[in-house]
Design a protein around this motif. Structure first.
Motif, PDB file in Angstrom:
ATOM      1  N   ALA A 132     -37.475  -1.815  -2.932  1.00 55.01           N
ATOM      2  CA  ALA A 132     -36.491  -2.593  -3.688  1.00 55.01           C
ATOM      3  C   ALA A 132     -35.068  -2.091  -3.469  1.00 55.01           C
ATOM      4  O   ALA A 132     -34.746  -0.951  -3.810  1.00 55.01           O
ATOM      5  CB  ALA A 132     -36.829  -2.549  -5.172  1.00 55.01           C
ATOM      6  N   PRO A 133     -34.188  -2.939  -2.931  1.00 56.92           N
ATOM      7  CA  PRO A 133     -32.796  -2.535  -2.713  1.00 56.92           C
ATOM      8  C   PRO A 133     -31.858  -2.947  -3.844  1.00 56.92           C
ATOM      9  O   PRO A 133     -30.648  -2.805  -3.718  1.00 56.92           O
ATOM     10  CB  PRO A 133     -32.436  -3.312  -1.431  1.00 56.92           C
ATOM     11  N   HIS A 134     -32.404  -3.477  -4.938  1.00 56.48           N
ATOM     12  CA  HIS A 134     -31.568  -4.089  -5.960  1.00 56.48           C
ATOM     13  C   HIS A 134     -30.538  -3.126  -6.558  1.00 56.48           C
ATOM     14  O   HIS A 134     -29.385  -3.485  -6.803  1.00 56.48           O
ATOM     15  CB  HIS A 134     -32.443  -4.666  -7.077  1.00 56.48           C
ATOM     16  N   LYS A 135     -30.976  -1.886  -6.792  1.00 56.12           N
ATOM     17  CA  LYS A 135     -30.068  -0.935  -7.430  1.00 56.12           C
ATOM     18  C   LYS A 135     -28.890  -0.575  -6.528  1.00 56.12           C
ATOM     19  O   LYS A 135     -27.744  -0.487  -6.993  1.00 56.12           O
ATOM     20  CB  LYS A 135     -30.826   0.329  -7.844  1.00 56.12           C
ATOM     21  N   ILE A 170     -27.657  -2.397  -4.154  1.00 58.82           N
ATOM     22  CA  ILE A 170     -26.810  -3.578  -4.044  1.00 58.82           C
ATOM     23  C   ILE A 170     -25.910  -3.692  -5.277  1.00 58.82           C
ATOM     24  O   ILE A 170     -24.708  -3.973  -5.179  1.00 58.82           O
ATOM     25  CB  ILE A 170     -27.652  -4.853  -3.882  1.00 58.82           C
ATOM     26  N   ALA A 171     -26.509  -3.459  -6.446  1.00 57.10           N
ATOM     27  CA  ALA A 171     -25.722  -3.516  -7.687  1.00 57.10           C
ATOM     28  C   ALA A 171     -24.639  -2.445  -7.686  1.00 57.10           C
ATOM     29  O   ALA A 171     -23.486  -2.698  -8.079  1.00 57.10           O
ATOM     30  CB  ALA A 171     -26.638  -3.349  -8.891  1.00 57.10           C
ATOM     31  N   SER A 185     -21.836  -3.394  -5.335  1.00 60.69           N
ATOM     32  CA  SER A 185     -21.006  -4.455  -5.928  1.00 60.69           C
ATOM     33  C   SER A 185     -19.985  -3.868  -6.902  1.00 60.69           C
ATOM     34  O   SER A 185     -18.811  -4.255  -6.901  1.00 60.69           O
ATOM     35  CB  SER A 185     -21.885  -5.475  -6.646  1.00 60.69           C
ATOM     36  N   LEU A 192     -27.746  -5.579   4.282  1.00 58.13           N
ATOM     37  CA  LEU A 192     -27.854  -6.188   2.952  1.00 58.13           C
ATOM     38  C   LEU A 192     -26.535  -6.070   2.187  1.00 58.13           C
ATOM     39  O   LEU A 192     -26.090  -7.024   1.539  1.00 58.13           O
ATOM     40  CB  LEU A 192     -28.982  -5.522   2.164  1.00 58.13           C
ATOM     41  N   ASP A 237     -24.670  -9.387   1.217  1.00 57.54           N
ATOM     42  CA  ASP A 237     -24.765  -9.776  -0.191  1.00 57.54           C
ATOM     43  C   ASP A 237     -23.568  -9.346  -1.028  1.00 57.54           C
ATOM     44  O   ASP A 237     -23.259  -9.972  -2.041  1.00 57.54           O
ATOM     45  CB  ASP A 237     -26.045  -9.218  -0.817  1.00 57.54           C
TER      46      ASP A 237
END
Length: 622
Positions: A350-353, A355-356, A359, A389, A393
């Motif tokens: 999971a790359p969500h963290k 990426i967040a 950002s 990513l 993103d």
């Protein structure tokens, strides 16, 4: 149709200036609330007033050709909306609507049937066979011709195989004037890697009457691309419809930077280049076209063929125009103080963290994100994926850490090509941590190149278009290469010797170890300057915010190259539970000192505390 063809070419011959086409349809429709998930072509049936108003605005702005709202009206793209049985109905409605608007304007305006890509990949790169693609194009073209278009425009294709089949289908079906236009990526090639020269030659051979480029980037890029096309096929006519620059995501909206005045200013350049049809693509509006109309209506001296030869770039048709420098390189060149932040790839899927976190850092004002590769020899996601990513993103440029350890010569080169294909241009070359300290101490630890050797491979081979063996790799890469530097080494002469070798081999900038004693770092730079003059490459000076007493003790005692003065360790110790905040204050103070002599800072937040990095960025930006 022969009469239509003769009328069109009589118009081209009689006009001393390019014929002005319209601008974007989708941009204007979207600005009126039509979502990108909707079928724009279906609006010919469901909201003809909105489409008609867009045509009217372009005609009033000065367009002499308007494109019917049929760009995606083929069976494949319409199938995404359950409309594959309405190909003929939607195309005919689009042409008839444009015709009505032209009639109401009482002006002499041509209507073009607009044919875009099918939205599917053709064989051999996809599942759709050539004959099926040809049938789909013929179906749409037949409807457009039956509805009474003045010409066919086949545009915005990134696949040379596909656009060639579309042109062949049109030429076999009718004798209508055919305009064929391709789109290009930022490296001045199609998405499948074809050069402007190859595209121009193929489209001309397939039977297109007018060839060129649209969409892509802004006017500057398409001027460059048209120059190459004209060199390749000098005896044909050309069309150009640039985007209003490269699109950006801002606040959830797609924005374009090039305004109407800029398009007006660039119009003369395209006139001098000798284009036959001129207009705008994504991001352009009736205001852009109006400014181009004003520029065209000015008195323009005739341009002789001799002058054209001077104005067109003198390029071999296979020569590749270098890409623009990376944003990092441009910031250094402009003398900006750069803020870079290091991020570690996730340990799992999971790359969500990350990426967040990226950002948030971008919003705070960070300029570039550095993505580490297996820090401390721990198993993590490939940093190329993370870089891609983040760039895709988040919209912030990255720097890829590229260790030589654990890679043989084949893997090094393959990984470099992969990185470039993903749009990664900033590369920080290091040796890498030994596997003995990490998750897999028994893993292979060999390497064929030391960092300075890899820098030479990148700068003097890949960036020149060849591999280590001297074989052609298709086009030069455009890597911006970073090297490691310790500003407080135990052996200054050895560190300077290694640095000199890195610079000679192609290093463009340096990232340093964390600095806690700026005055000592300055002594090292002064020592270098006394021997060789001012350091030739910009420095991003390391800033590692301390998190607590144990963290400070570990760095000071166990990490080579890091020296933390006693007074700073005492400050962290006195802070107790507030040590992380004190670490941020210390880091911010150091950053202010570094501003006086460094070209930027390289923040390395411990334990994934990107929130602390944000506080440092905030402090630096004040």
């Amino acid at each position: 149709m022969q009469e239509i063809r003769e009328t069109f070419f009589d118009l081209l011959k009689s006009s001393p200036k390019p014929i002005l086409a319209d601008g974007a349809m989708g941009t204007v429709l979207h600005s009126h609330g039509v979502g990108f998930n909707q079928c724009f072509d279906e609006l010919n049936l469901t909201n003809p007033a909105l489409v008609g108003e867009t045509h009217r605005a372009y005609i009033e702005a000065g367009s002499q050709i308007i494109y019917a709202n049929t760009f995606s009206a083929n069976r494949y793209k319409l199938a995404d909306h359950g409309l594959e049985d309405k190909v003929a109905e939607i195309n005919k409605a689009g042409v008839e609507l444009a015709r009505r608007v032209v009639a109401a304007s009482f002006r002499s305006v041509l209507v073009a049937g607009d044919v875009g890509p099918l939205g599917v990949r053709l064989a051999p790169y996809g599942r759709v066979q050539i004959e099926d693609a040809k049938a789909a194009f013929t179906e749409q073209i037949a409807a457009l011709c039956e509805a009474g278009v003045d010409l066919l425009v086949i545009e915005t294709f990134g696949d040379l195989y596909e656009i060639r089949e579309a042109v062949i289908a049109a030429r076999e079906f009718c004798d209508m004037p055919i305009v064929a236009s391709a789109t290009f990526t930022q490296d001045d090639r199609t998405v499948l890697g074809d050069t402007p020269a190859k595209v121009a030659q193929a489209l001309h051979k397939a039977g297109a009457d007018i060839i060129g480029a649209n969409c892509s980037g802004g006017p500057a890029q398409l001027f460059r691309i048209l120059g190459q096309m004209k060199q390749a096929v000098p005896d044909t006519r050309f069309v150009v419809k640039p985007n209003a620059g490269w699109p950006e995501q801002i606040g959830g909206r797609v924005m374009y930077s090039a305004g109407p005045d800029y398009f007006g200013e660039y119009t003369q350049s395209f006139v001098n280049l000798g284009v036959s049809i001129l207009g705008g693509c994504c991001g352009t509006t009736p205001e852009h076209i109006a400014q181009m109309r004003i520029a065209l209506d000015r008195e323009v001296s005739p341009v002789s063929q001799e002058n054209l030869q001077i104005q067109i770039p003198s390029l071999d048709i296979d020569q590749i125009v270098p890409e623009q420098p990376t944003q990092l390189a441009q910031k250094f060149a402009a003398g900006e103080f750069v803020i870079s932040v290091e991020m570690d790839p996730p340990r799992g899927l999971a790359p969500h963290k990350i990426i967040a976190g990226a950002s948030t850092l971008k919003e705070a004002g960070a300029d570039v994100i550095n993505v580490a590769d297996s820090p401390r020899a721990s198993m993590r996601m490939s940093p190329w994926a993370v870089c891609e990513l983040i760039q895709r993103d988040v919209g912030i440029e990255t720097t890829l850490h590229f260790p030589t350890r654990g890679r043989n010569l084949l893997r090094v080169q393959g990984d470099l090509l992969a990185s470039h294909a993903l749009g990664i241009r900033n590369v920080f070359v290091v040796m890498g941590d030994p596997t003995s300290i990490g998750d897999y101490p028994e893993a292979m630890d060999d390497y064929d190149l030391v960092p300075s050797g890899l820098m030479k491979l990148i700068a003097q081979r890949f960036n020149q278009g060849v591999d280590h063996a001297g074989s052609d790799i298709g086009q030069p890469t455009s890597f911006f290469v970073g090297c490691a530097l310790n500003l407080m080494p135990k052996n200054q002469e050895r560190e300077i010797k290694v640095l000199r070798r890195k610079i000679a081999n192609g290093a463009n900038f340096a990232l340093t170890q964390p600095v806690y004693k700026p005055e000592k770092a300055l002594k090292f730079l002064k020592h270098y300057e006394d021997q060789f003059g001012k350091l030739e490459i910009p420095l991003l000076v390391g800033i590692l915010p301390l998190y607590g007493t144990r963290h400070a003790a570990f760095l000071h005692n166990e990490v080579p190259g890091i020296v933390i003065p006693g007074e700073i360790r005492q400050r962290i110790e006195r802070a107790g539970d507030n040590a992380p905040k004190e670490g941020v204050r210390i880091a911010s103070e150091l950053a202010e000192e570094i501003k006086e002599w460094g070209q930027g800072i390289y923040i390395m937040p411990a334990f994934g505390r990107y929130d602390l990095a944000v506080e440092i960025v905030d402090a630096v930006k004040k």
